[in-house]
Scaffold this motif. Structure first.
Motif, PDB file in Angstrom:
ATOM      1  N   ALA A 181      71.709 -27.187 -14.953  1.00  0.00           N
ATOM      2  CA  ALA A 181      70.898 -25.992 -15.252  1.00  0.00           C
ATOM      3  C   ALA A 181      69.574 -26.020 -14.498  1.00  0.00           C
ATOM      4  O   ALA A 181      69.017 -24.970 -14.165  1.00  0.00           O
ATOM      5  N   LYS A 182      69.071 -27.195 -14.208  1.00  0.00           N
ATOM      6  CA  LYS A 182      67.748 -27.327 -13.574  1.00  0.00           C
ATOM      7  C   LYS A 182      67.819 -27.345 -12.052  1.00  0.00           C
ATOM      8  O   LYS A 182      66.796 -27.177 -11.372  1.00  0.00           O
ATOM      9  N   MET A 183      69.006 -27.587 -11.487  1.00  0.00           N
ATOM     10  CA  MET A 183      69.123 -27.778 -10.028  1.00  0.00           C
ATOM     11  C   MET A 183      68.427 -26.688  -9.201  1.00  0.00           C
ATOM     12  O   MET A 183      67.717 -27.014  -8.241  1.00  0.00           O
ATOM     13  N   PRO A 184      68.569 -25.392  -9.535  1.00  0.00           N
ATOM     14  CA  PRO A 184      67.976 -24.372  -8.647  1.00  0.00           C
ATOM     15  C   PRO A 184      66.457 -24.430  -8.534  1.00  0.00           C
ATOM     16  O   PRO A 184      65.896 -23.905  -7.574  1.00  0.00           O
ATOM     17  N   GLU A 185      65.758 -25.043  -9.489  1.00  0.00           N
ATOM     18  CA  GLU A 185      64.291 -25.014  -9.422  1.00  0.00           C
ATOM     19  C   GLU A 185      63.666 -26.305  -8.884  1.00  0.00           C
ATOM     20  O   GLU A 185      62.446 -26.421  -8.808  1.00  0.00           O
ATOM     21  N   ILE A 186      64.497 -27.277  -8.498  1.00  0.00           N
ATOM     22  CA  ILE A 186      63.961 -28.595  -8.116  1.00  0.00           C
ATOM     23  C   ILE A 186      63.699 -28.685  -6.603  1.00  0.00           C
ATOM     24  O   ILE A 186      64.541 -28.288  -5.801  1.00  0.00           O
ATOM     25  N   LEU A 205      74.250 -26.840  -5.812  1.00  0.00           N
ATOM     26  CA  LEU A 205      73.657 -25.963  -6.829  1.00  0.00           C
ATOM     27  C   LEU A 205      72.155 -25.801  -6.587  1.00  0.00           C
ATOM     28  O   LEU A 205      71.508 -24.921  -7.163  1.00  0.00           O
ATOM     29  N   GLY A 206      71.597 -26.703  -5.750  1.00  0.00           N
ATOM     30  CA  GLY A 206      70.145 -26.697  -5.500  1.00  0.00           C
ATOM     31  C   GLY A 206      69.794 -25.965  -4.219  1.00  0.00           C
ATOM     32  O   GLY A 206      70.661 -25.402  -3.526  1.00  0.00           O
ATOM     33  N   ARG A 207      68.495 -26.011  -3.891  1.00  0.00           N
ATOM     34  CA  ARG A 207      67.994 -25.344  -2.687  1.00  0.00           C
ATOM     35  C   ARG A 207      68.391 -26.127  -1.439  1.00  0.00           C
ATOM     36  O   ARG A 207      68.552 -27.336  -1.499  1.00  0.00           O
TER      37      ARG A 207
END
Ligand code: CP
Length: 304
Positions: free
Chosen positions: A211-216, A251-253
């Motif tokens: 759930a946190k991957m996109p904002e890291i 899932l991340g940037r």
């Protein structure tokens, strides 16, 4: 900067951290003879690959010689010699002491017995300040800076001394947020969250990595440390809690960077190493330059 000993990240200043990062950058790829004629003792009473060898490589690269204890079984510690006596003797042989010890607080104890340059290379689950300096240097190099970044610590945040040390250093900057991602049993100790509250640093705790991957911006992955658990059953319950695979990384940037102090077990799959997000081995290399900067300057402050 007049520091001659480093036992914890907690007393480093922003000016010192910026200074050591600049020095590491200057020394990058440039051997010197600043410590010609000096002897560095590496006293490692707990296993190590990176910290001991990068300190020894750094010592050679700034012109020093090295004497070492790489295994407590081959030293008189195994005969019951106290830390006090061990340090009192080693300081007669060497100009700079680097020590790793399995007990929290042992670095603070060691410097009661020597005024010579001393560096804590990890004291049990407590602190690993030279690792956190190379970590912050890596974040700066990989991301162009620390301010405004969201940094996520993942895994064993209870016993992870590298997490504890880097948390202190991050408070010297202005990250957007620190996210602690762990199983309930391995949450970061309250003393660190309390410190973040007092310093007004935005943080959150969760167990949900995806759930946190996109904002890291920066993942700081850690190993679940078998050696810190009282029983294998307790360790087996938590091992494999978080595993970074290419699917999770996607899932991340694209600009996400992944750090890990290493060694890893299974928490980052080898396929991730091929992705541009992986900075783990560049991070390990940065350890040599940061430790050159530390050895050179702590010795300079003491001996000149
Ligand atoms: N990062 C780190 O401390 O690795 P070693 O245990 O191999 O020294």
């Amino acid at each position: 900067m007049d520091r001659t000993q480093l036992t914890t990240s907690a007393d480093l200043t922003r000016e010192e951290v910026d200074f050591f990062m600049e020095e590491a950058e200057t020394l990058r790829g440039n051997n010197t003879d600043d410590l010609k004629g000096r002897v560095v003792a590496t006293l490692f009473l707990e296993p190590s690959t990176r910290t001991r060898l990068s300190f020894e490589a750094a010592a050679h690269r700034v012109g020093a010689s090295v004497i070492t204890i790489a295994d407590p079984k081959t030293s008189s510690v195994s005969k019951g010699e106290t830390l006090a006596d061990t340090i009192r003797v080693i300081e007669k042989y060497a100009d700079i002491i680097v020590m790793r010890h399995p007990t929290a607080g042992s670095a603070a104890e060691a410097v009661e017995y020597t005024k010579k340059p001393f560096l804590n290379a990890g004291d049990g689950p407590n602190q690993h300040p030279t690792q956190s300096l190379l970590d912050i240097y890596t974040i700066k190099r990989e991301c162009g800076g620390i301010d405004g970044k969201t940094i996520a610590f993942i895994g064993d945040l209870k016993y992870g001394r590298t997490v504890h040390s880097l948390t202190y250093i991050l408070t010297l900057y202005s990250p957007d947020k620190i996210i602690f991602i762990s199983p309930d049993e391995l949450k970061v100790p309250e003393k660190y969250t309390q410190m973040l509250r007092e310093k007004g640093i935005n943080f959150e705790e969760t167990s949900d990595l995806n759930a946190k991957m996109p904002e890291i911006d920066v993942i700081y992955m850690t190993r679940i440390q078998r050696e810190r658990f009282e029983s294998d059953a307790e360790y087996n319950k938590l091992k494999g809690s978080y595993i970074l695979t290419p699917e999770v990384v996607k899932l991340g940037r694209e600009s996400l960077r992944i750090l890990h102090p290493l060694p890893r077990v299974d928490e980052i799959t080898p396929a991730v190493d091929e992705m541009p997000q992986s900075a783990c081995f560049r991070q390990a290399e940065n350890g040599v330059y940061m430790r050159m900067a530390l050895l050179k300057n702590l010795a300079k402050n003491f001996y000149s």
